[in-house]
Design a protein around this motif. Structure first.
Motif, mmCIF file in Angstrom:
data_model
loop_
_atom_site.group_PDB
_atom_site.id
_atom_site.type_symbol
_atom_site.label_atom_id
_atom_site.label_comp_id
_atom_site.label_asym_id
_atom_site.label_seq_id
_atom_site.Cartn_x
_atom_site.Cartn_y
_atom_site.Cartn_z
ATOM 1 N N PHE A 100 -0.008 -8.850 -7.433
ATOM 2 C CA PHE A 100 -1.183 -9.615 -7.849
ATOM 3 C C PHE A 100 -0.792 -10.967 -8.450
ATOM 4 O O PHE A 100 -1.629 -11.678 -8.996
ATOM 5 C CB PHE A 100 -1.993 -8.808 -8.866
ATOM 6 C CG PHE A 100 -2.275 -7.412 -8.430
ATOM 7 C CD1 PHE A 100 -3.225 -7.147 -7.451
ATOM 8 C CD2 PHE A 100 -1.570 -6.343 -8.959
ATOM 9 C CE1 PHE A 100 -3.485 -5.854 -7.038
ATOM 10 C CE2 PHE A 100 -1.809 -5.055 -8.554
ATOM 11 C CZ PHE A 100 -2.769 -4.804 -7.583
ATOM 12 N N ASP B 124 -8.633 -8.420 -12.811
ATOM 13 C CA ASP B 124 -8.938 -8.514 -11.383
ATOM 14 C C ASP B 124 -8.136 -7.462 -10.610
ATOM 15 O O ASP B 124 -8.655 -6.821 -9.687
ATOM 16 C CB ASP B 124 -8.593 -9.908 -10.844
ATOM 17 C CG ASP B 124 -9.583 -10.976 -11.290
ATOM 18 O OD1 ASP B 124 -10.638 -10.616 -11.859
ATOM 19 O OD2 ASP B 124 -9.294 -12.170 -11.078
ATOM 20 N N ASP C 16 -9.696 -4.048 -11.287
ATOM 21 C CA ASP C 16 -10.938 -3.861 -10.540
ATOM 22 C C ASP C 16 -10.660 -3.631 -9.052
ATOM 23 O O ASP C 16 -11.344 -2.830 -8.398
ATOM 24 C CB ASP C 16 -11.854 -5.073 -10.721
ATOM 25 C CG ASP C 16 -12.454 -5.138 -12.120
ATOM 26 O OD1 ASP C 16 -12.497 -4.079 -12.790
ATOM 27 O OD2 ASP C 16 -12.871 -6.234 -12.541
ATOM 28 N N LEU C 17 -9.664 -4.324 -8.507
ATOM 29 C CA LEU C 17 -9.313 -4.110 -7.108
ATOM 30 C C LEU C 17 -8.785 -2.696 -6.892
ATOM 31 O O LEU C 17 -9.186 -2.004 -5.943
ATOM 32 C CB LEU C 17 -8.270 -5.134 -6.666
ATOM 33 C CG LEU C 17 -7.782 -5.002 -5.211
ATOM 34 C CD1 LEU C 17 -8.927 -5.209 -4.231
ATOM 35 C CD2 LEU C 17 -6.658 -5.997 -4.932
ATOM 36 N N GLY D 139 -11.581 -0.302 -7.146
ATOM 37 C CA GLY D 139 -12.438 -0.394 -5.960
ATOM 38 C C GLY D 139 -11.845 0.305 -4.760
ATOM 39 O O GLY D 139 -12.558 1.002 -4.019
ATOM 40 N N ILE D 140 -10.550 0.131 -4.544
ATOM 41 C CA ILE D 140 -9.896 0.817 -3.424
ATOM 42 C C ILE D 140 -9.976 2.321 -3.621
ATOM 43 O O ILE D 140 -10.297 3.075 -2.681
ATOM 44 C CB ILE D 140 -8.431 0.357 -3.299
ATOM 45 C CG1 ILE D 140 -8.368 -1.118 -2.905
ATOM 46 C CG2 ILE D 140 -7.683 1.217 -2.267
ATOM 47 C CD1 ILE D 140 -6.968 -1.711 -2.995
ATOM 48 N N ILE E 206 -14.229 -9.032 -5.191
ATOM 49 C CA ILE E 206 -13.143 -8.070 -5.329
ATOM 50 C C ILE E 206 -13.484 -6.767 -4.609
ATOM 51 O O ILE E 206 -12.646 -6.174 -3.922
ATOM 52 C CB ILE E 206 -12.837 -7.816 -6.814
ATOM 53 C CG1 ILE E 206 -12.147 -9.043 -7.419
ATOM 54 C CG2 ILE E 206 -11.979 -6.571 -7.001
ATOM 55 C CD1 ILE E 206 -11.954 -8.964 -8.918
ATOM 56 N N ASP F 88 -13.056 -7.062 -0.906
ATOM 57 C CA ASP F 88 -11.635 -6.902 -0.575
ATOM 58 C C ASP F 88 -11.223 -5.435 -0.672
ATOM 59 O O ASP F 88 -10.479 -4.922 0.172
ATOM 60 C CB ASP F 88 -10.763 -7.726 -1.522
ATOM 61 C CG ASP F 88 -10.846 -9.220 -1.262
ATOM 62 O OD1 ASP F 88 -11.280 -9.608 -0.154
ATOM 63 O OD2 ASP F 88 -10.481 -10.000 -2.161
ATOM 64 N N ALA F 89 -11.704 -4.749 -1.711
ATOM 65 C CA ALA F 89 -11.340 -3.344 -1.915
ATOM 66 C C ALA F 89 -11.799 -2.473 -0.748
ATOM 67 O O ALA F 89 -11.060 -1.589 -0.296
ATOM 68 C CB ALA F 89 -11.940 -2.837 -3.221
#
Length: 480
Positions: free
Chosen positions: A33, A53, A56-57, A60-61, A281, A284-285
């Motif tokens: 990152f 960030d 959160d990524l 999210g994944i 984000i 992207d996830a």
């Protein structure tokens, strides 16, 4: 640790200093990152946002991979509603069978399906009268198994009345029903009948309150209706999950999975309204999560995902558990692998028995490990004495949508009807390609140039030689 008050030897100053190095964070930490900076373990102000960030990524994944089962059924219900299946008493069916027009996760072209969704919040306790000689399943809205009906269910194929109760129900439970309480209000109903459409139309679904005078059901042929029942792979995925969480009670999810979703802003009773930063984000996830899911499906790293050592044919149900449990732990990769490209959860699918149910194998590779691609021609030799009590089939699917390949309405072949030509040794050679090999039209499934595909081989009534692995599918050969 000291025992009975006796002093321990402890560490030397040098040993303690060495221990501190193991529990410390350096002032400059290089990560995927970016570079993160600290002062003696405290994040510097300019790195704090990057750290969050990253968090959160990652959340999210994880949320994507964890919530694929639920998103799949949100998309299924949405697609069915566009086809006119808007109420539990409206049953959609495929006559004569499913085709490649709509987007469904790996349906077969040999079965007439029936389907609808229960709404236990609107209807309260709901009755399903299962038709005789059927194979029917009820899954909750998080794609967890509730019960089988018909041959694998408690009525054993005689037909019977099933009563489904909403979460937390504390009312009357009348006799005369096979009764189940679901963790969710929405429940997916899957109907398959050995007697085809006439038998399916014997199904009855109605509120328990109408048991003395049940309403008529409406049956809608959805075989040729264009619809999308496949979940999203971008930010929209999280909106699908937010809808599910909002509709269902808090008790529908365990605290860990609920916590994963809450960490990205999806919580019961709270509007899902991410700001532009989090929205980007999560987009992207979802895309990264989908990439991981595709690796799990097409290039799994678990040796148990393969049927035979040194062979690319894969198993959709790794571990043989419909709950994806192994050694008391959830096999998270196996759960994502299955739900990303398949539907219907039932013990009968996860653990087929000799002569009953069905078995599945799939691959997206040829004998050289290359992705199957529609501009080339391939052959698959199905050895003699295929271990199927009833019949075998091969269906082709689109690697992007995981739905039937749209090269023809029915991109499939089977041993039913004797239309597939057999070789002198009793084997069958099946061909995949943009044009049929001369004289092999009956054994050919068309492909689409420039598009990847994957076949799924099914055995209906698998026999012992499938389970003991003495019968084996060879790799798919690319023709010169």
């Amino acid at each position: 640790m000291a025992i009975d008050g006796a002093p321990g030897a402890g560490l030397t100053k040098e040993q303690l200093a060495e221990e501190v190095t193991h529990l410390s964070t350096p002032d400059l930490l290089k990560t995927p990152f970016g570079d993160l900076e600290f002062f003696d373990g405290v994040p510097r102000a300019e790195s704090v946002q990057s750290i969050y960030d990253a968090l959160d990524l990652l959340r999210g994944i994880d949320a994507f991979l964890t919530a694929v089962p639920g998103a799949s059924l949100v998309a299924m219900r949405r697609g069915l509603r566009t086809a006119g299946v808007t109420s539990p008493d409206i049953i959609g069916f495929t006559d004569p069978r499913a085709n490649s027009g709509g987007l469904y996760l790996t349906p077969n072209t040999e079965t007439t399906y029936g389907t609808t969704f229960l709404d236990l919040k609107a209807w309260g306790p709901t009755v399903i009268e299962a038709p005789p000689q059927s194979l029917c399943v009820i899954d909750d809205f998080w794609f967890r198994y509730v019960t089988d009906m018909g041959i694998p269910g408690p009525d054993r194929g005689a037909g019977g009345k099933y009563l489904f109760l909403p979460p937390g129900y504390d009312g009357e439970r009348p006799d005369g029903y096979y009764t189940f309480e679901s963790p969710t209000y929405a429940n997916w109903v899957v109907l398959r009948t050995l007697g085809g459409v006439p038998a399916m139309k014997q199904t009855r679904i109605y509120p328990l309150a109408e048991a003395d005078a049940p309403r008529e059901n409406t049956f809608v042929n959805i075989a040729d209706v264009l619809q999308n029942t496949v979940h999203a792979n971008d930010f929209t995925f999280f909106e699908e999950i937010a809808q599910l969480v909002a509709e269902e009670p808090v008790s529908a999810l365990d605290p860990e999975r609920a916590g994963t979703l809450a960490a990205v802003g999806i919580a019961h009773g709270t509007p899902f309204a991410p700001d532009d930063r989090l929205r980007g984000i999560l987009d992207d996830a979802a895309r990264i999560g989908a990439a991981i899911a595709r690796a799990l499906v097409y290039r799994p790293r678990d040796p148990e995902a393969f049927f035979w050592e040194g062979n690319s044919w894969k198993n959709a149900f790794v571990g043989g558990s419909y709950e994806f449990l192994q050694g008391g732990a959830r096999n998270l990769d196996a759960r994502t692998q299955f739900h990303y490209f398949a539907t219907v959860i039932t013990p009968a699918m996860a653990h087929a028995q000799v002569g009953a149910g069905s078995a599945y194998a799939y691959t997206a590779e040829d004998a050289d490990g290359h992705v199957l691609e529609g501009s080339s021609t391939y052959s698959l030799r199905i050895p003699a004495d295929a271990p199927a009590k009833n019949f075998w089939s091969v269906d082709l699917y689109d690697t992007q949508t995981r739905s039937l390949l749209q090269s023809t309405p029915y991109p499939a072949l089977s041993s039913l009807g004797g239309e597939v030509h057999a070789e002198e040794d009793g084997s069958h050679v099946v061909w995949f390609g943009p044009a049929a090999p001369a004289g092999r039209e009956s054994n050919w499934i068309p492909t689409i140039p420039g598009k990847a595909f994957f076949p799924m081989f099914r055995l209906y009534g698998p026999l012992e030689s499938w389970f003991d692995k003495t019968w084996r599918l060879p790799e798919i050969q690319k023709e010169a």
